[in-house]
Design a protein around this motif. Sequence first.
Motif, PDB file in Angstrom:
ATOM      1  N   LYS A   1      24.391  70.671   9.183  1.00 40.51           N
ATOM      2  CA  LYS A   1      25.756  70.976   8.695  1.00 40.51           C
ATOM      3  C   LYS A   1      26.331  69.803   7.893  1.00 40.51           C
ATOM      4  CE  LYS A   1      26.118  74.964  10.771  1.00 40.51           C
ATOM      5  NZ  LYS A   1      26.178  76.235  10.047  1.00 40.51           N
ATOM      6  N   VAL A   2      26.036  68.606   8.376  1.00 43.44           N
ATOM      7  CA  VAL A   2      26.503  67.422   7.651  1.00 43.44           C
ATOM      8  C   VAL A   2      25.875  67.425   6.260  1.00 43.44           C
ATOM      9  CG1 VAL A   2      26.400  64.886   7.565  1.00 43.44           C
ATOM     10  CG2 VAL A   2      26.914  66.047   9.716  1.00 43.44           C
TER      11      VAL A   2
ATOM     12  N   PHE B   1      33.089  64.521   7.119  1.00 38.17           N
ATOM     13  CA  PHE B   1      31.691  64.165   6.814  1.00 38.17           C
ATOM     14  C   PHE B   1      31.572  63.566   5.409  1.00 38.17           C
ATOM     15  CE2 PHE B   1      30.385  67.903   9.810  1.00 38.17           C
ATOM     16  CZ  PHE B   1      30.713  67.138  10.909  1.00 38.17           C
TER      17      PHE B   1
ATOM     18  N   LYS C   1      22.210  61.134   7.693  1.00 31.69           N
ATOM     19  CA  LYS C   1      22.315  62.187   8.711  1.00 31.69           C
ATOM     20  C   LYS C   1      21.788  61.739  10.066  1.00 31.69           C
ATOM     21  CE  LYS C   1      20.399  65.978   7.203  1.00 31.69           C
ATOM     22  NZ  LYS C   1      19.692  66.931   6.309  1.00 31.69           N
TER      23      LYS C   1
ATOM     24  N   ASP D   1      36.576  73.133  10.354  1.00 26.91           N
ATOM     25  CA  ASP D   1      36.723  73.076   8.913  1.00 26.91           C
ATOM     26  C   ASP D   1      37.035  71.664   8.398  1.00 26.91           C
ATOM     27  OD1 ASP D   1      36.829  74.758   6.646  1.00 26.91           O
ATOM     28  OD2 ASP D   1      38.968  74.261   6.513  1.00 26.91           O
TER      29      ASP D   1
ATOM     30  N   GLU E   1      24.812  69.988   4.541  1.00 29.07           N
ATOM     31  CA  GLU E   1      25.430  71.033   3.703  1.00 29.07           C
ATOM     32  C   GLU E   1      26.775  70.574   3.166  1.00 29.07           C
ATOM     33  OE1 GLU E   1      25.755  74.574   6.096  1.00 29.07           O
ATOM     34  OE2 GLU E   1      23.588  74.602   6.453  1.00 29.07           O
ATOM     35  N   SER E   2      27.535  69.949   4.044  1.00 37.67           N
ATOM     36  CA  SER E   2      28.866  69.543   3.605  1.00 37.67           C
ATOM     37  C   SER E   2      28.778  68.487   2.497  1.00 37.67           C
ATOM     38  CB  SER E   2      29.701  69.084   4.806  1.00 37.67           C
ATOM     39  OG  SER E   2      30.050  67.746   4.721  1.00 37.67           O
TER      40      SER E   2
ATOM     41  N   LYS F   1      34.022  69.424   8.330  1.00 35.73           N
ATOM     42  CA  LYS F   1      33.102  69.808   7.257  1.00 35.73           C
ATOM     43  C   LYS F   1      33.647  69.444   5.870  1.00 35.73           C
ATOM     44  CE  LYS F   1      31.530  74.024   5.466  1.00 35.73           C
ATOM     45  NZ  LYS F   1      31.939  75.363   5.502  1.00 35.73           N
ATOM     46  N   ARG F   2      34.915  69.765   5.630  1.00 34.65           N
ATOM     47  CA  ARG F   2      35.444  69.585   4.279  1.00 34.65           C
ATOM     48  C   ARG F   2      35.844  68.146   3.982  1.00 34.65           C
ATOM     49  NH1 ARG F   2      39.917  71.545   2.700  1.00 34.65           N
ATOM     50  NH2 ARG F   2      40.712  71.946   4.777  1.00 34.65           N
TER      51      ARG F   2
ATOM     52  N   ASP G   1      27.750  70.217  -0.711  1.00 36.99           N
ATOM     53  CA  ASP G   1      28.880  70.925  -1.334  1.00 36.99           C
ATOM     54  C   ASP G   1      29.811  69.961  -2.061  1.00 36.99           C
ATOM     55  OD1 ASP G   1      27.984  73.261  -0.351  1.00 36.99           O
ATOM     56  OD2 ASP G   1      29.450  73.430   1.286  1.00 36.99           O
TER      57      ASP G   1
ATOM     58  N   THR H   1      32.715  71.059  14.788  1.00 35.07           N
ATOM     59  CA  THR H   1      32.216  72.282  14.159  1.00 35.07           C
ATOM     60  C   THR H   1      33.284  72.900  13.249  1.00 35.07           C
ATOM     61  OG1 THR H   1      32.964  73.555  16.069  1.00 35.07           O
ATOM     62  CG2 THR H   1      30.669  72.850  16.076  1.00 35.07           C
TER      63      THR H   1
END
Length: 489
Positions: free
Chosen positions: A57-58, A23, A76, A16, A60-61, A19-20, A64, A14
């Motif tokens: 979340k994956v 993934f 996913k 940073d 979204e990352s 996510k950044r 982005d 979960t």
Amino acid sequence: QQNPKAIIVIFGATGDLAKRKLFPSIYRLYQSGKISEDFAVIGLARRSWSNEILRDKVGESIEDAFSSREDLEHFKSHFYYQSFDVTDSGSYQGLNDLILELEGMYHTEGNRIFYLAMAPEFFGTIAINLKTYCLKDNAGWARLVIEKPFGHDLPSAQLLNNQIREAFDEDQIYRIDHYLGKEMVQNIEVIRFANGIFEHLWNNRFISNIQVTSSESLGVEDRARYYDHSGATRDMVQNHMLQMVALLAMEPPIKLTTDEIRSEKIKALRAIRPIKSDEVDESFVRGQYDDGVLNGEQLHGYREEAEELANSNTETYVAGKIMIDNFRWAGIPFYIRTGKRMAEKSINIVVEFKDIPMNLYHQDESDRNPNLLVINIQPNEGITLYLNAKKTGHGSVAQPIQLSYNNNGAHSINTPEAYEKLLYDCMLGDATNFTHWDEVAYSWSYIDSILQAWEKKEPDFPNYASGSMGPKEADELLEKNGHHWWSIT
Ligand code: BG6
């Protein structure tokens, strides 16, 4: 095995970093066909997320990070989430069941990566529990990837290493230093060892000094809690900066294998002259950013960035002179500098060559233009050689010219990011661009004495303006030896 198969277990899914970096990296490996359909990712963290939340979340990352998102839904579907307490046996048993189930579904042949992307205080506990609950007694390989910080000083790093080594062998441990995944950092060895014109000159007879800069324009951002206990020396010098110095200073390996390359790096780090506590001020400068202006924006000083930083004595800048006591480098300084809220984001290396014995073409000291080899690591990727040539139309006047190679061009779109490369290396079992314990230990032992000396003396902070290139003492550090920082963009 070019298309490795594995279950990737991410502790701290979960957070940073996942996510950044993680993934998007896994997505790129998937899209480029480097990993096949035979993989699954298990995300672990305390929160009570579901598979669906993790998959969102994956998504979204990835959205982005990239404009093209083909196959995202299918990608996913390879992600699974389990709420996890690192100290609870039930959590490990649950994880074991989930892994076994997914290994059946995805045919991953028992290969497992355990990626620790979370608070370091639990690294040891997790490693030991993975062994206790038999999670690493699998049919295939098991590898442990560890993010920094790897300890806080040498004794704590040693303790952590001992705990991890109780459960994993050295060759199963992948200590990440993401600078080692950067294209141009990997290029240092090739530039050095594949070019006669450099390697013959790569020593104290022909080089005057080497400068390694990693400046950031960003400040502490929302990492005050971590950063204030770390500071620039632990955050950047212990790992990234000393790794670059090792690559610049090492002897050519006899083969391009993990063991040979690492053993040359270890030897270079071992040859760094330890700094005596009463001599730290002669070789190192620390700084902390004040308010200032950067690109027209008025910025706060470090102590105003968060309430808990109001009285902080943490350094956000370090510059140092490193001496390497071996045959090749005796007497030649390696200058390093790194800091936050500096004038620009730039990672580069400047190799300054010594002057020729008698220079007929310059009138006075001010028009002396030594040859430089510049390795640009970021944001530009490339190399530039600074030479002197005749100024057109002017009898015998020399002027500096540049020969440049820019790596940003044709390849950049497909250039894998550092994390992507390192994750792939780990899946292939190639630990060359990960740090061996001995490298970590020598680096800590070097910076520990600097930090201990600093702790005894209250610093005069803040001492450099946001948007500047650091405190003036950092310029004086070089001036003492008749050198100056080369500003290269
Ligand atoms: C990390 C540090 O290791 O490296 C950060 O913890 C720093 O503080 C970052 O910002 C710099 O990395 P890069 O790749 O942007 O130079």
